[in-house]
Motif scaffolding. Sequence first.
Motif, PDB file in Angstrom:
ATOM      1  N   ILE A 331     -27.910 -18.875-119.400  1.00 37.46           N
ATOM      2  CA  ILE A 331     -26.766 -19.651-118.932  1.00 37.46           C
ATOM      3  C   ILE A 331     -25.653 -19.526-119.958  1.00 37.46           C
ATOM      4  O   ILE A 331     -25.805 -19.971-121.096  1.00 37.46           O
ATOM      5  CB  ILE A 331     -27.150 -21.125-118.722  1.00 37.46           C
ATOM      6  CG1 ILE A 331     -28.371 -21.217-117.803  1.00 37.46           C
ATOM      7  CG2 ILE A 331     -25.986 -21.922-118.150  1.00 37.46           C
ATOM      8  CD1 ILE A 331     -28.963 -22.598-117.711  1.00 37.46           C
ATOM      9  N   PRO A 332     -24.543 -18.915-119.603  1.00 35.88           N
ATOM     10  CA  PRO A 332     -23.496 -18.621-120.591  1.00 35.88           C
ATOM     11  C   PRO A 332     -22.632 -19.810-120.995  1.00 35.88           C
ATOM     12  O   PRO A 332     -21.938 -19.743-122.005  1.00 35.88           O
ATOM     13  CB  PRO A 332     -22.645 -17.562-119.892  1.00 35.88           C
ATOM     14  CG  PRO A 332     -22.793 -17.884-118.439  1.00 35.88           C
ATOM     15  CD  PRO A 332     -24.202 -18.364-118.273  1.00 35.88           C
ATOM     16  N   ASP A 333     -22.676 -20.907-120.225  1.00 37.78           N
ATOM     17  CA  ASP A 333     -21.714 -21.990-120.461  1.00 37.78           C
ATOM     18  C   ASP A 333     -22.362 -23.378-120.346  1.00 37.78           C
ATOM     19  O   ASP A 333     -21.879 -24.236-119.614  1.00 37.78           O
ATOM     20  CB  ASP A 333     -20.551 -21.872-119.478  1.00 37.78           C
ATOM     21  CG  ASP A 333     -21.014 -21.842-118.018  1.00 37.78           C
ATOM     22  OD1 ASP A 333     -22.246 -21.825-117.786  1.00 37.78           O
ATOM     23  OD2 ASP A 333     -20.150 -21.846-117.121  1.00 37.78           O
ATOM     24  N   VAL A 334     -23.443 -23.570-121.080  1.00 31.43           N
ATOM     25  CA  VAL A 334     -24.104 -24.881-121.070  1.00 31.43           C
ATOM     26  C   VAL A 334     -23.159 -25.896-121.715  1.00 31.43           C
ATOM     27  O   VAL A 334     -22.747 -25.724-122.868  1.00 31.43           O
ATOM     28  CB  VAL A 334     -25.433 -24.833-121.830  1.00 31.43           C
ATOM     29  CG1 VAL A 334     -26.072 -26.228-121.858  1.00 31.43           C
ATOM     30  CG2 VAL A 334     -26.370 -23.817-121.196  1.00 31.43           C
ATOM     31  N   PRO A 335     -22.799 -26.967-120.996  1.00 36.47           N
ATOM     32  CA  PRO A 335     -21.807 -27.905-121.538  1.00 36.47           C
ATOM     33  C   PRO A 335     -22.428 -28.997-122.398  1.00 36.47           C
ATOM     34  O   PRO A 335     -23.594 -29.341-122.273  1.00 36.47           O
ATOM     35  CB  PRO A 335     -21.200 -28.507-120.266  1.00 36.47           C
ATOM     36  CG  PRO A 335     -22.329 -28.494-119.274  1.00 36.47           C
ATOM     37  CD  PRO A 335     -23.153 -27.272-119.595  1.00 36.47           C
ATOM     38  N   HIS A 336     -21.606 -29.517-123.318  1.00 37.14           N
ATOM     39  CA  HIS A 336     -21.953 -30.696-124.129  1.00 37.14           C
ATOM     40  C   HIS A 336     -23.357 -30.598-124.722  1.00 37.14           C
ATOM     41  O   HIS A 336     -24.213 -31.455-124.527  1.00 37.14           O
ATOM     42  CB  HIS A 336     -21.832 -31.962-123.276  1.00 37.14           C
ATOM     43  CG  HIS A 336     -20.437 -32.202-122.783  1.00 37.14           C
ATOM     44  ND1 HIS A 336     -20.117 -32.207-121.439  1.00 37.14           N
ATOM     45  CD2 HIS A 336     -19.270 -32.407-123.449  1.00 37.14           C
ATOM     46  CE1 HIS A 336     -18.819 -32.448-121.286  1.00 37.14           C
ATOM     47  NE2 HIS A 336     -18.271 -32.565-122.500  1.00 37.14           N
ATOM     48  N   ALA A 337     -23.576 -29.526-125.502  1.00 44.00           N
ATOM     49  CA  ALA A 337     -24.907 -29.235-126.051  1.00 44.00           C
ATOM     50  C   ALA A 337     -25.011 -29.691-127.500  1.00 44.00           C
ATOM     51  O   ALA A 337     -24.117 -29.426-128.319  1.00 44.00           O
ATOM     52  CB  ALA A 337     -25.192 -27.739-125.954  1.00 44.00           C
ATOM     53  N   MET A 338     -26.132 -30.341-127.807  1.00 41.72           N
ATOM     54  CA  MET A 338     -26.378 -30.824-129.169  1.00 41.72           C
ATOM     55  C   MET A 338     -27.807 -30.462-129.579  1.00 41.72           C
ATOM     56  O   MET A 338     -28.771 -30.803-128.890  1.00 41.72           O
ATOM     57  CB  MET A 338     -26.153 -32.338-129.249  1.00 41.72           C
ATOM     58  CG  MET A 338     -24.695 -32.725-129.067  1.00 41.72           C
ATOM     59  SD  MET A 338     -24.413 -34.520-129.013  1.00 41.72           S
ATOM     60  CE  MET A 338     -24.912 -34.875-127.322  1.00 41.72           C
ATOM     61  N   ARG A 339     -27.919 -29.755-130.705  1.00 41.61           N
ATOM     62  CA  ARG A 339     -29.216 -29.245-131.148  1.00 41.61           C
ATOM     63  C   ARG A 339     -30.078 -30.364-131.736  1.00 41.61           C
ATOM     64  O   ARG A 339     -29.603 -31.175-132.539  1.00 41.61           O
ATOM     65  CB  ARG A 339     -29.027 -28.142-132.188  1.00 41.61           C
ATOM     66  CG  ARG A 339     -30.355 -27.547-132.686  1.00 41.61           C
ATOM     67  CD  ARG A 339     -30.136 -26.489-133.752  1.00 41.61           C
ATOM     68  NE  ARG A 339     -29.503 -25.287-133.204  1.00 41.61           N
ATOM     69  CZ  ARG A 339     -30.172 -24.306-132.589  1.00 41.61           C
ATOM     70  NH1 ARG A 339     -31.493 -24.396-132.419  1.00 41.61           N
ATOM     71  NH2 ARG A 339     -29.522 -23.240-132.157  1.00 41.61           N
ATOM     72  N   LEU A 340     -31.388 -30.324-131.384  1.00 40.68           N
ATOM     73  CA  LEU A 340     -32.355 -31.287-131.902  1.00 40.68           C
ATOM     74  C   LEU A 340     -33.461 -30.634-132.727  1.00 40.68           C
ATOM     75  O   LEU A 340     -34.170 -31.332-133.461  1.00 40.68           O
ATOM     76  CB  LEU A 340     -32.986 -32.080-130.752  1.00 40.68           C
ATOM     77  CG  LEU A 340     -32.035 -32.922-129.896  1.00 40.68           C
ATOM     78  CD1 LEU A 340     -32.809 -33.604-128.774  1.00 40.68           C
ATOM     79  CD2 LEU A 340     -31.306 -33.955-130.745  1.00 40.68           C
TER      80      LEU A 340
END
Length: 428
Positions: A331-340
Motif C-alpha cells: 500500500i503506497p499511501d497508508v495514512p496517519h501511520a505511527m510506528r510501535l
Amino acid sequence: MENQPMTDSKRRQGFIATAALLGGALTLTACGGGGGKASGDSGGSGPPEKHQKQEQVDRAAAEDASDAKIKITPKSGATSVGLNHDTRVAVTKGKLTDVTMTSVETKEKVPGTLSPDGKSWQPQSQLNRSTQYKITAHAEDSEGRKAVEHSTFTTVSPTNSFIGNFTPEDGSTVGTGMPVSVNFDKPVKDKAAVESKIKVAASSNQEVVGHWFSDTRLDFRPQEYWKAGTKVTMDLNLDGVEASPGVQGIQDKTVSFNVGRSQVSTVDAKTHMMTVVRDGRTVKRIPISAGGKENPTYNGQMVISEKYLQTRMDGSTVGFTKHDGKGEYDIPDVPHAMRLSSSGTFIHGNYWGKGIFGQANTSHGCIGLEDVKGAKDAKTDAAWFYDHSLLGDVVVMKNSQDKTVQPDNGLNGWNMDWTQWKAGSALR
C-alpha cells in the motif's frame, strides 16, 4: 771517556726521553682545550677582536629572546588526536597575540576563542575526523619581545573512533514513555567505561538506570513512566573514552528534552476498542481493527517512535511474501501511520477496510483506525489520534492471541520489570 762516541743504546734512550718530553707538552696543550691564554689568544681560533664581537652578538641575542613560552597541545606529529578538548595553546610569561589554525588540505581556518587574559586559546567547535591541522601561535612578553611556535597534527580516524546516535532529539517534547536510547556505530567492549560517561537526570528526581540490549545499544529509563512536565537531561561525555582497544569516543555534548502531558492508550483486541486516557482522564474511545488470527498484534506496552502523515507499507519488507516473492500487501499511501515496533507494528489509518472497525480483527498485526485516502479528512478517528499523539506516547495492547512484544523490539523496554532492567546495567 767524555769524547767517546755515544753508543746505540744511549742514543736510543735519548730519543725516547726527547719524545716523552714532546709528548707531555702536546698532551698538556690538548688537555687545555684552548681554554688557557698563555699564548696570548682569546681561547679559540682567530684574532681576539673577532671573539669579542661574537660575544657581543650572543649577549644581544640573549637580551632580545622573549620570556614568553608557548606550549601547543598536541605536539607536532601527533596522531589520533581527539576532536573536542585535545587541542589547546597556552603561554607563560607573556600573552598570545595571534593564533591561526587551518586544515592543511583545504586551508580552511578554524575559529577559536582567546581567553580574556590572553593566556590560552582553543577551537570554538568540534574538529573533523581524519584531518591534518596546523597551528601557528605568536606571543609577546612584558618587554614586547616576540615568540612563535608551530604544531602540525592529525585527528582520530573513523576507524579508531565511535559515536552514539540517540533519541529523542535535543529540545523535543515527548510522551511519558519515551526512553533515552543510544545506538553506537561500533561494538562496545568496555560497557562500564562507556555507561559511566553517560549521565541521564530528570527534574522529577526519578532514578534513571541504563540497560544494555546489545554491544551497540544502551537505553535509559526510570522505574515508571516519566512524570508529566519533567525535563530530562543527558550528558554525553564520551570524548576520549575507549569502547574497545584503539577505538575512542569523540562526543562531548549535553542534550535535553521535555516530557509533555501523560497519554496512555489501551487497545483491547477482544472488544475492538481503544481507550485514550490523558492525565488520568478518558478523553476518547475509538473503534479499531487489530491483527487477525493468523497474524495477531503483539501484546504489551509499545511506544510511538515514528510518525508519518503517509507512508508505503510493503509486506515483503517484514516477511509477508507470496509465492512469487512479492509482498502479500503493498500500500503506497497508508495514512496517519505511527510506528510501535522495529519489526513493523504500526497504529495507522485504514481507508480500504469497510465495516471492520469495532467489529473484527483483520490486519497483519497492525492496529487500524478508520480513515480516508490521502489523509485529508481531519475528522476521522485516525486523523484525531495522529494529531493528538506525541512521539513517546504509550499504546498498550491487551487480549491479543500473540505474545508480549520483546523489550528491544522498538523503544519497548517497559515490558521488562525493574529488577531485570537494572541487572542489564554494566555499573551494577
